[in-house]
Enzyme design. Structure first.
Site, PDB file in Angstrom:
ATOM      1  N   GLU A  12      40.376  24.140  40.835  1.00  0.00           N
ATOM      2  CA  GLU A  12      41.464  23.620  41.517  1.00  0.00           C
ATOM      3  C   GLU A  12      41.287  24.389  43.090  1.00  0.00           C
ATOM      4  O   GLU A  12      41.247  25.468  43.253  1.00  0.00           O
ATOM      5  CB  GLU A  12      42.767  24.002  40.938  1.00  0.00           C
ATOM      6  CG  GLU A  12      42.716  23.285  39.639  1.00  0.00           C
ATOM      7  CD  GLU A  12      44.078  23.532  38.720  1.00  0.00           C
ATOM      8  OE1 GLU A  12      44.707  22.586  38.272  1.00  0.00           O
ATOM      9  OE2 GLU A  12      44.227  24.800  38.515  1.00  0.00           O
ATOM     10  N   CYS A  32      43.846  39.044  34.413  1.00  0.00           N
ATOM     11  CA  CYS A  32      45.221  39.739  34.851  1.00  0.00           C
ATOM     12  C   CYS A  32      46.310  38.935  33.700  1.00  0.00           C
ATOM     13  O   CYS A  32      46.119  37.602  33.482  1.00  0.00           O
ATOM     14  CB  CYS A  32      45.661  39.297  35.993  1.00  0.00           C
ATOM     15  SG  CYS A  32      44.180  39.759  37.042  1.00  0.00           S
ATOM     16  N   CYS A  89      48.224  35.933  34.861  1.00  0.00           N
ATOM     17  CA  CYS A  89      47.497  34.815  35.420  1.00  0.00           C
ATOM     18  C   CYS A  89      46.879  34.017  34.356  1.00  0.00           C
ATOM     19  O   CYS A  89      46.306  34.270  33.404  1.00  0.00           O
ATOM     20  CB  CYS A  89      46.609  35.479  36.528  1.00  0.00           C
ATOM     21  SG  CYS A  89      45.590  34.153  37.213  1.00  0.00           S
ATOM     22  N   GLU A 109      37.576  35.531  40.544  1.00  0.00           N
ATOM     23  CA  GLU A 109      37.310  36.813  41.213  1.00  0.00           C
ATOM     24  C   GLU A 109      36.436  36.863  42.464  1.00  0.00           C
ATOM     25  O   GLU A 109      35.250  37.145  41.892  1.00  0.00           O
ATOM     26  CB  GLU A 109      37.536  38.129  40.569  1.00  0.00           C
ATOM     27  CG  GLU A 109      36.781  39.498  40.985  1.00  0.00           C
ATOM     28  CD  GLU A 109      37.764  39.975  42.315  1.00  0.00           C
ATOM     29  OE1 GLU A 109      37.372  40.256  43.082  1.00  0.00           O
ATOM     30  OE2 GLU A 109      38.787  39.762  41.677  1.00  0.00           O
ATOM     31  N   SER A 167      44.503  43.305  45.262  1.00  0.00           N
ATOM     32  CA  SER A 167      45.491  43.156  44.382  1.00  0.00           C
ATOM     33  C   SER A 167      46.038  44.557  43.808  1.00  0.00           C
ATOM     34  O   SER A 167      45.248  45.365  43.309  1.00  0.00           O
ATOM     35  CB  SER A 167      44.878  42.414  43.225  1.00  0.00           C
ATOM     36  OG  SER A 167      44.795  41.022  43.503  1.00  0.00           O
ATOM     37  N   HIS A 223      49.658  45.438  42.731  1.00  0.00           N
ATOM     38  CA  HIS A 223      50.460  45.296  41.429  1.00  0.00           C
ATOM     39  C   HIS A 223      51.308  46.471  40.698  1.00  0.00           C
ATOM     40  O   HIS A 223      52.540  46.389  40.277  1.00  0.00           O
ATOM     41  CB  HIS A 223      49.972  44.502  40.491  1.00  0.00           C
ATOM     42  CG  HIS A 223      49.303  43.236  40.826  1.00  0.00           C
ATOM     43  ND1 HIS A 223      49.912  42.157  41.444  1.00  0.00           N
ATOM     44  CD2 HIS A 223      47.799  42.847  41.048  1.00  0.00           C
ATOM     45  CE1 HIS A 223      49.214  41.134  41.835  1.00  0.00           C
ATOM     46  NE2 HIS A 223      47.979  41.471  41.571  1.00  0.00           N
ATOM     47  N   CYS A 266      50.486  31.074  42.941  1.00  0.00           N
ATOM     48  CA  CYS A 266      49.629  32.123  42.601  1.00  0.00           C
ATOM     49  C   CYS A 266      49.903  32.493  40.956  1.00  0.00           C
ATOM     50  O   CYS A 266      50.972  32.768  40.494  1.00  0.00           O
ATOM     51  CB  CYS A 266      50.081  33.606  43.290  1.00  0.00           C
ATOM     52  SG  CYS A 266      49.834  33.426  44.922  1.00  0.00           S
TER      53      CYS A 266
END
EC number: 2.1.1.-
Length: 342
Positions: free
Chosen positions: A91, A112, A115, A154, A206, A208, A325
């Site tokens: 996508e 993750c 995700c 990634e 990232s 977080h 996201c």
């Protein structure tokens, strides 16, 4: 397919370096390979052998990334379901203001917890030509002046192909280096390779959480690197390139939206060449997480911003069509599932 393979195919049918450069630029613009200048025909600038070989090669190049379906969103973005040459799906997301989010892998190995992409694991890598083909495809719909490597996968786990794509986009593709954004969970190879590149992209890391154990729990298969070390590596790259690091922080209610985390952000980022991107959690199927209330998000932004950390809320484009996201995953699982019985 990788970019050198594409260029070698052109050479194999008789294209000289000047022809290869011209046809590569046409491809990057989303145009036919044999497009000429105004009122110029292909026979005016391409050898006969190239003109005869182009139809078959063009079919092969077009098959690198075909639009399977488009899902426009209310905010002006659009999620593109893209079929690759082997039938796998990825996508891309057309973003407002001429941006494009591209995928670098089919699936993802990082896993993750917030995700969707990693739910099925990593299926395969994308070649550099397949990555660039997403840009060429998108440019058939609208201008693309910024490319962010924040789609499926990634990028650091497919480093050679991603760097090849970045180099071409930043030289022949007409995209400014600061408008090429490499996103990673913190693979150390990124900090070794990116400074050596001719095209040095902006970097998104990232984060977080500022708590190492919590960060590892949220990103279970990410490199085991302390948040402090990640920020120091990012700061070194930011100073070398002149581009601030974009730190990504998915806001999870009751998990990483507390005062202790906010003070941890101040400790790590105050005085750094950095932007904190707060990303309110985007809903997934079978949700175990929630985004904080809007009032709490505003409080966090004001707290960090007033104390010297540039903070933005990134309300992900395309949430209403699962293009935000953390929401990307190949809808092709259903498509391919329907194909198999045949």
């Amino acid at each position: 397919m990788r970019i050198p393979d594409f260029q070698q195919r052109l050479a194999d049918i008789g294209a000289k370096p000047r022809h290869i450069g011209r046809m590569t630029r046409a491809w990057l613009k989303g145009l036919p390979l044999d497009v000429g200048r105004r009122q110029q025909q292909a026979e005016d600038f391409l050898p006969l052998s190239v003109r005869e070989g182009l139809p078959a090669l063009s079919l092969e190049i077009d098959a690198l990334a075909r639009l399977r379906s488009e899902h426009p969103a209310a905010d002006g973005s659009a999620r593109l379901l893209v079929e690759l040459g082997d039938g796998q799906m990825v996508e891309s997301v057309l973003l407002p203001r001429d941006g494009l989010c591209v995928s670098s892998q089919v699936g993802c190995a990082v896993g993750c917890v917030f995700c969707m992409t990693g739910k099925s694991g990593l299926l395969r890598q994308l070649g550099s030509a397949e990555i660039v083909a997403q840009v060429a495809l998108a440019r058939r719909f609208r201008p693309v002046k910024k490319v962010v490597f924040m789609g499926m996968g990634e990028p650091a786990h497919n480093l050679d192909n991603v760097l090849e794509a970045i180099d071409l986009l930043g030289t022949e593709g007409g995209i400014g280096h600061k408008n090429l954004v490499f996103s990673t969970v913190g693979d150390l190879r990124v900090f070794e390779r990116l400074p050596q590149q001719r095209v040095k992209p902006a970097l998104a890391l990232s984060l977080h959480s500022t708590d190492g154990a919590l960060r590892q729990a949220l990103l279970p298969r990410a490199p085991q690197i302390a948040p402090e070390e990640l920020v120091e590596l990012g700061e070194t790259y930011a100073r070398a390139t002149g581009f601030p690091i974009q730190y990504q922080w998915t806001l999870l209610k009751g998990i990483n939206d507390n005062q202790e985390e906010m003070d941890g952000i101040l400790r790590l980022l105050k005085g750094k060449y950095a932007v904190m991107n707060l990303i309110p959690y985007n809903s997934l199927e079978d949700d175990a997480y929630q985004r904080p209330e809007g009032e709490r998000i505003v409080q966090i932004v004001r707290y960090l911003h007033s104390r010297g950390v540039l903070t933005k809320v990134r309300n992900s484009a395309g949430q209403d069509i699962d293009g935000g996201c953390g929401q990307l995953r190949a809808r092709a699982e259903h498509v391919l599932g329907r194909r198999r019985p045949r």
